[in-house]
Design a protein around this motif. Structure first.
Motif, PDB file in Angstrom:
ATOM      1  N   ASP A   1      -6.624  -1.976  -2.592  1.00 18.61           N
ATOM      2  CA  ASP A   1      -6.098  -2.912  -1.605  1.00 18.61           C
ATOM      3  C   ASP A   1      -6.985  -4.157  -1.658  1.00 18.61           C
ATOM      4  O   ASP A   1      -8.102  -4.158  -1.148  1.00 18.61           O
ATOM      5  CB  ASP A   1      -6.149  -2.252  -0.216  1.00 18.61           C
ATOM      6  CG  ASP A   1      -5.746  -3.185   0.910  1.00 18.61           C
ATOM      7  OD1 ASP A   1      -5.557  -4.390   0.666  1.00 18.61           O
ATOM      8  OD2 ASP A   1      -5.639  -2.708   2.062  1.00 18.61           O
ATOM      9  N   MET A  15     -10.403   0.024  -1.159  1.00 17.81           N
ATOM     10  CA  MET A  15     -10.155  -1.405  -0.983  1.00 17.81           C
ATOM     11  C   MET A  15     -11.227  -2.247  -1.678  1.00 17.81           C
ATOM     12  O   MET A  15     -12.357  -1.801  -1.877  1.00 17.81           O
ATOM     13  CB  MET A  15     -10.088  -1.760   0.501  1.00 17.81           C
ATOM     14  CG  MET A  15     -11.349  -1.416   1.260  1.00 17.81           C
ATOM     15  SD  MET A  15     -11.387  -1.833   3.024  1.00 17.81           S
ATOM     16  CE  MET A  15      -9.711  -1.944   3.517  1.00 17.81           C
ATOM     17  N   VAL A  70      -3.272   2.605   4.604  1.00  9.44           N
ATOM     18  CA  VAL A  70      -3.633   3.552   3.552  1.00  9.44           C
ATOM     19  C   VAL A  70      -3.964   4.908   4.157  1.00  9.44           C
ATOM     20  O   VAL A  70      -3.476   5.950   3.708  1.00  9.44           O
ATOM     21  CB  VAL A  70      -4.827   3.018   2.724  1.00  9.44           C
ATOM     22  CG1 VAL A  70      -5.394   4.109   1.815  1.00  9.44           C
ATOM     23  CG2 VAL A  70      -4.401   1.823   1.893  1.00  9.44           C
ATOM     24  N   GLU A 109     -10.812   2.598   4.807  1.00  9.99           N
ATOM     25  CA  GLU A 109      -9.572   1.927   4.392  1.00  9.99           C
ATOM     26  C   GLU A 109      -8.788   1.414   5.598  1.00  9.99           C
ATOM     27  O   GLU A 109      -8.934   1.898   6.726  1.00  9.99           O
ATOM     28  CB  GLU A 109      -8.694   2.871   3.584  1.00  9.99           C
ATOM     29  CG  GLU A 109      -9.270   3.291   2.253  1.00  9.99           C
ATOM     30  CD  GLU A 109      -9.570   2.119   1.342  1.00  9.99           C
ATOM     31  OE1 GLU A 109      -8.653   1.316   1.081  1.00  9.99           O
ATOM     32  OE2 GLU A 109     -10.728   2.019   0.881  1.00  9.99           O
ATOM     33  N   SER A 165      -7.647   5.613  -3.698  1.00 13.40           N
ATOM     34  CA  SER A 165      -7.414   4.290  -3.121  1.00 13.40           C
ATOM     35  C   SER A 165      -8.696   3.817  -2.445  1.00 13.40           C
ATOM     36  O   SER A 165      -9.173   4.438  -1.500  1.00 13.40           O
ATOM     37  CB  SER A 165      -6.264   4.323  -2.101  1.00 13.40           C
ATOM     38  OG  SER A 165      -6.013   3.030  -1.591  1.00 13.40           O
ATOM     39  N   HIS A 209      -5.821   2.870  -7.038  1.00 16.38           N
ATOM     40  CA  HIS A 209      -5.183   1.774  -6.309  1.00 16.38           C
ATOM     41  C   HIS A 209      -6.255   1.018  -5.548  1.00 16.38           C
ATOM     42  O   HIS A 209      -7.167   1.619  -4.976  1.00 16.38           O
ATOM     43  CB  HIS A 209      -4.151   2.328  -5.318  1.00 16.38           C
ATOM     44  CG  HIS A 209      -3.755   1.325  -4.270  1.00 16.38           C
ATOM     45  ND1 HIS A 209      -4.138   1.445  -2.941  1.00 16.38           N
ATOM     46  CD2 HIS A 209      -3.038   0.174  -4.350  1.00 16.38           C
ATOM     47  CE1 HIS A 209      -3.655   0.426  -2.251  1.00 16.38           C
ATOM     48  NE2 HIS A 209      -2.995  -0.366  -3.072  1.00 16.38           N
ATOM     49  N   SER A 225      -2.841  -4.332  -4.397  1.00 14.96           N
ATOM     50  CA  SER A 225      -2.028  -4.830  -3.287  1.00 14.96           C
ATOM     51  C   SER A 225      -2.521  -6.208  -2.864  1.00 14.96           C
ATOM     52  O   SER A 225      -3.723  -6.426  -2.723  1.00 14.96           O
ATOM     53  CB  SER A 225      -2.108  -3.887  -2.078  1.00 14.96           C
ATOM     54  OG  SER A 225      -1.537  -2.627  -2.361  1.00 14.96           O
ATOM     55  N   ASN A 261       0.823  -1.211   0.000  1.00 10.95           N
ATOM     56  CA  ASN A 261       0.000   0.000   0.000  1.00 10.95           C
ATOM     57  C   ASN A 261       0.854   1.257   0.000  1.00 10.95           C
ATOM     58  O   ASN A 261       0.590   2.206  -0.742  1.00 10.95           O
ATOM     59  CB  ASN A 261      -0.932  -0.002   1.208  1.00 10.95           C
ATOM     60  CG  ASN A 261      -2.066  -1.001   1.074  1.00 10.95           C
ATOM     61  OD1 ASN A 261      -2.375  -1.467  -0.023  1.00 10.95           O
ATOM     62  ND2 ASN A 261      -2.686  -1.345   2.184  1.00 10.95           N
TER      63      ASN A 261
END
Length: 376
Positions: free
Chosen positions: A170, A141, A101, A97, A139, A168, A191, A75
């Motif tokens: 996760d 998840m 993060v 998150e 970001s 991004h 990730s 991350n």
């Protein structure tokens, strides 16, 4: 104490037998994977075979997979080292998150609200992106580690890319518990971590879409295509590859666990109608239940269940063993009191439906004892 029952897979899963065999075999292999002699080449072959296994399992190309130490490093690297032609000036992340993060770059991080079920919508992401002209990285998840709630990543990816952003994701909790295709998901960076699905602790991966450049977060060596310095953890990587392959080949087993979790939740709600199952009205991971027992602290629940031989948790395992109200549940609108009464039950590859039945029985007995004592 009764026979121990482990229901804390989202913190870490027991090592799969396939992973243990791969680890043991690779650990007996001498040679640094960067060495050019035959021993080094043998180690390199192990690493590359694991890279291939993981790539095939998530519908990616092996060259897109970078090995590192785990989800937290993945991350941090994704948010701070992966770049396109512009340097991001703002980082947008959902309120739910993981702390790796949320705390990675707090000085230029803006959080995105979630609804009562813990989901951040594509419209919320789009609105936040429209309010800034800064090159922005987002970001979100794939699945929450506390509630299991799954985010609409494909829709979010479309909103981000339409506005020139970088997404991004996760996916640490999602891998090995539900189908995962990197190409279909739409994220630019992914990730992954081995120990959440039955691999060893201390190894993970970052997956990059083609065309992204990565400046090494750790410098001082040419490993991983000069994208992550440090001698590769050959045995850990081998076990990671074996664990991913085993997990993805047996995803259907989680359908049985999904039914067991649902039955367990229904039994609890029948006995305690004022209990709360977080994220119950949206899609969740098949192995995760986050439940609040009214009027009984999570700490007391954990201790009582532990005396019954049952291991569960309260919130993330990355909070230094502290039992405190969850930022995830707060973001979903739960007050401090309700959040402080919530525990997480997470099953996995070695779990059986009767394990969830045993947990439900223990939870209900505890609830009834506490309710009777409060009435008395």
């Amino acid at each position: 104490m009764k026979d121990p029952l482990y229901l804390d897979y989202n913190a870490t899963a027991p090592l799969r037998p396939e992973a243990l065999r791969a680890y043991t075999d690779a650990a007996g292999q001498a040679g640094n994977a960067s060495s050019v002699h035959s021993f080094g080449r043998a180690s390199r072959k192990i690493v590359e075979e694991a890279r291939r296994r993981i790539a095939v399992s998530i519908d990616a190309d092996p060259a897109q997979v970078i090995f590192l130490s785990g989800g937290t490093e993945a991350n941090a690297t994704a948010l701070g080292s992966v770049i396109d032609e512009r340097k991001p000036e703002r980082l947008l992340v959902s309120d739910v998150e993981h702390t790796s993060v949320l705390q990675a770059f707090p000085d230029f991080t803006q959080t995105l609200p979630v609804d009562s079920q813990g989901r951040v919508t594509a419209d919320v992401v789009a609105e936040a992106l429209d309010e800034t002209n800064a090159a922005t990285r987002v970001s979100v998840m794939l699945a929450n580690n506390e509630t299991g709630v799954i985010q609409p990543i494909q829709e979010i990816a479309e909103a981000v890319h339409a506005r020139g952003g970088l997404l991004h994701c996760d996916a640490v909790q999602g891998l090995g518990k539900r189908p995962l295709s990197f190409s279909e998901l739409g994220a630019d960076i992914l990730s992954l971590s081995a120990h959440k699905l039955g691999g060893p602790q201390g190894v993970g991966a970052l997956v990059l879409r083609n065309g992204l450049h990565m400046e090494a977060y750790l410098r001082g060596g040419g490993q991983e295509g000069r994208r992550r310095a440090g001698t590769e953890n050959v045995a850990g990587i081998a076990a990671f590859g074996a664990a991913v392959e085993a997990a993805v080949s047996r995803l259907e087993e989680f359908e049985t666990l999904h039914k067991a979790h649902h039955s367990m939740e229904q039994e609890i709600l029948k006995a305690a109608p004022t209990a709360t199952v977080f994220g119950a009205e949206t899609e969740r991971l098949p192995n995760t239940s986050c439940i609040a027992m009214p009027g009984v602290s999570a700490e007391l629940q954990l201790m009582s269940l532990d005396l019954e031989g049952i291991a569960v948790s309260a919130g993330s395992a990355c909070s230094s063993g502290k039992v405190e109200p969850s930022h995830v549940l707060r973001a979903m609108g739960a007050g401090d009191s309700l959040s402080a009464n919530a525990i997480r039950v997470s099953s996995g590859w070695a779990s059986k439906p009767e394990d969830l039945e045993r947990f439900a029985d223990a939870w209900i007995r505890l609830y009834q004892r506490q309710h009777q004592s409060s009435v008395a």
